[in-house]
Design a protein around this motif. Structure first.
Motif, PDB file in Angstrom:
ATOM      1  N   TYR A 185      36.342 -72.915  62.461  1.00  0.00           N
ATOM      2  CA  TYR A 185      35.392 -73.773  63.174  1.00  0.00           C
ATOM      3  C   TYR A 185      34.541 -74.504  62.144  1.00  0.00           C
ATOM      4  N   GLY A 220      31.305 -77.094  62.476  1.00  0.00           N
ATOM      5  CA  GLY A 220      30.349 -77.807  63.321  1.00  0.00           C
ATOM      6  C   GLY A 220      29.382 -78.607  62.469  1.00  0.00           C
ATOM      7  N   HIS A 223      33.913 -79.764  65.283  1.00  0.00           N
ATOM      8  CA  HIS A 223      33.078 -79.908  66.480  1.00  0.00           C
ATOM      9  C   HIS A 223      31.861 -80.740  66.069  1.00  0.00           C
ATOM     10  N   GLY A 227      27.914 -78.017  69.438  1.00  0.00           N
ATOM     11  CA  GLY A 227      27.278 -77.407  70.600  1.00  0.00           C
ATOM     12  C   GLY A 227      27.846 -77.855  71.934  1.00  0.00           C
ATOM     13  N   LEU A 228      27.683 -77.002  72.943  1.00  0.00           N
ATOM     14  CA  LEU A 228      28.091 -77.347  74.301  1.00  0.00           C
ATOM     15  C   LEU A 228      27.074 -78.315  74.903  1.00  0.00           C
ATOM     16  N   SER A 262      23.052 -73.763  72.567  1.00  0.00           N
ATOM     17  CA  SER A 262      24.253 -74.569  72.791  1.00  0.00           C
ATOM     18  C   SER A 262      25.275 -74.362  71.674  1.00  0.00           C
ATOM     19  N   ILE A 263      24.799 -74.212  70.434  1.00  0.00           N
ATOM     20  CA  ILE A 263      25.704 -74.014  69.301  1.00  0.00           C
ATOM     21  C   ILE A 263      26.368 -72.644  69.369  1.00  0.00           C
ATOM     22  N   GLU A 301      28.995 -72.344  71.951  1.00  0.00           N
ATOM     23  CA  GLU A 301      30.259 -72.938  71.530  1.00  0.00           C
ATOM     24  C   GLU A 301      30.998 -72.028  70.549  1.00  0.00           C
ATOM     25  N   GLN A 353      32.634 -69.466  72.613  1.00  0.00           N
ATOM     26  CA  GLN A 353      33.764 -70.069  73.315  1.00  0.00           C
ATOM     27  C   GLN A 353      35.002 -70.116  72.431  1.00  0.00           C
ATOM     28  N   VAL A 354      34.834 -70.546  71.191  1.00  0.00           N
ATOM     29  CA  VAL A 354      35.957 -70.622  70.258  1.00  0.00           C
ATOM     30  C   VAL A 354      36.447 -69.227  69.900  1.00  0.00           C
ATOM     31  N   GLU A 391      39.222 -76.370  75.313  1.00  0.00           N
ATOM     32  CA  GLU A 391      38.222 -77.101  76.077  1.00  0.00           C
ATOM     33  C   GLU A 391      38.086 -76.580  77.495  1.00  0.00           C
ATOM     34  N   ARG A 414      35.234 -74.326  79.310  1.00  0.00           N
ATOM     35  CA  ARG A 414      33.992 -74.794  79.913  1.00  0.00           C
ATOM     36  C   ARG A 414      34.066 -74.781  81.433  1.00  0.00           C
TER      37      ARG A 414
END
Length: 361
Positions: free
Chosen positions: A260, A262, A284, A288-289, A302-303, A306, A309-310, A326, A329
């Motif tokens: 990842y 970001g 990314h 963040g989401l 938000s970060i 994410e 999530q990953v 993706e 979400r």
């Protein structure tokens, strides 16, 4: 609570403790085979049920510690008219648990495993039944994915507790380039969410003034990826807010293919930062989401969301073979899909509408 935290506790505390390992399940269970829990003088770490089994297991621990011998306990909760477990059981299955006193070779190997996991190694703690208990061995895990590898090793197909193993997997590492005030909430929240934290900065003040990181590298941006030995399992967040410095770091970290990458910043700034570079699949940016975050703490949420999530994507979606990251979400009771295969978006969940039909492939 993972085996990582339990091993870390054992390394730091030389106190009487009993390890409980769930080795076999028939039917539904709150936890899956391989789940672990620790009973110690000050309380417990982890859980094996929604709370219905722990008190019974706790009653057995004193005798197990005094005898020094492991014990196997079986709970059958499949009978619908058995009210002895109360309303909170929430399991309805048959499970088998091995209780082991944490002493001698088991304690030594757990402490050793904790040290090796801090270095990024994934391990297997194996047991083989002996007349007096278990013989233990610790080995480095192979290249087989940890989740599937561990499930094959927990016990024999017939539930025999004579041979089983526990996977000991380190926390994933988040590397922060830039130790400013806005990255501090990210480090703190990510640490509480199951990440090891490393930070790199060329400025001594921000990095060395109590920044919450287990690893620190005070160095030039182009030196940081090598100093921290960034690899394919790492998560990287670029947040120094210095365009030239971020660019120097990014150029060196992309070839290392972290899981990842970001970048904090506006789309215009990110465009300048990436100019002339090939965008990696793991990028990314902006990070963040999209939850409409405002301020350092909300942006950190938000970060880290994410990052989670990953981290969960391989276990939850990729094994199904036809969904991309993706789609994490989308919401439906914590899953991306309905039982009929449809996918429900956030807007549909709020509106109470049926999910979209899956596209034909």
């Amino acid at each position: 609570m993972s085996a990582y935290e339990i091993a870390a506790y054992i390394r730091k505390h030389d106190l009487p403790a009993v390890l409980a390992t769930l080795i076999n399940v028939e039917g539904h269970s709150y936890r899956k085979p391989g789940a672990v829990m620790l009973f110690h003088e000050g309380g417990t770490l982890g859980s094996l049920s929604p709370g219905c089994l722990e008190s019974d297991l706790q009653l057995r621990t004193e005798e197990i510690w005094e005898s020094g011998r492991p014990e196997t306990v079986e709970y059958d909760m499949r009978t619908s008219d058995d009210f002895s477990w109360g309303e909170a059981v929430g399991c309805g299955g048959k499970i088998k648990v091995v209780l082991e006193p944490v002493r001698g070779e088991l304690r030594r190997l757990l402490a050793e495993a904790s040290t090796q996991m801090d270095g990024g190694k994934s391990l297997l703690l194996r047991r083989s039944r002996t007349p007096g208990g278990y013989a233990y061995s610790l080995e480095e895990a192979s290249s087989v994915p940890q989740k599937r590898q561990g499930q094959r090793q927990y016990g024999r197909s017939d539930g025999d507790e004579a041979v089983f193993a526990t996977p000991l997997v380190p926390k994933p590492r988040l590397v922060l380039f830039g130790a400013g005030q806005d990255s501090r909430p990210v480090a703190e929240l990510a640490s509480r969410s199951g990440f090891r934290i490393a930070a790199a900065d060329w400025r001594e003040g921000p990095l060395m003034s109590g920044f919450p990181a287990g690893e620190r590298a005070l160095c030039l941006p182009e030196e940081a990826p090598e100093r921290l030995n960034i690899g394919s399992g790492d998560y990287v967040l670029i947040c120094s807010h210095q365009l030239q410095r971020d660019r120097q770091f990014l150029e060196r970290v992309i070839p290392r293919r972290p899981k990842y990458i970001g970048i904090i910043g506006s789309k215009a700034r990110i465009g300048l930062l990436l100019d002339g570079l090939e965008k990696p699949e793991s990028l990314h940016a902006p990070v963040g989401l999209p939850i409409g975050a405002d301020g350092p703490e909300e942006i950190a949420v938000s970060i880290v969301a994410e990052l989670i999530q990953v981290r969960r994507a391989d276990n939850r979606l990729k094994q199904k073979g036809d969904d991309r990251v993706e789609n994490c979400r989308n919401l439906f009771g914590g899953r991306a899909e309905h039982s009929d295969g449809g996918v429900q978006s956030f807007k549909e969940a709020v509106a109470g509408r049926r999910p979209r039909e899956r596209r034909a492939r």
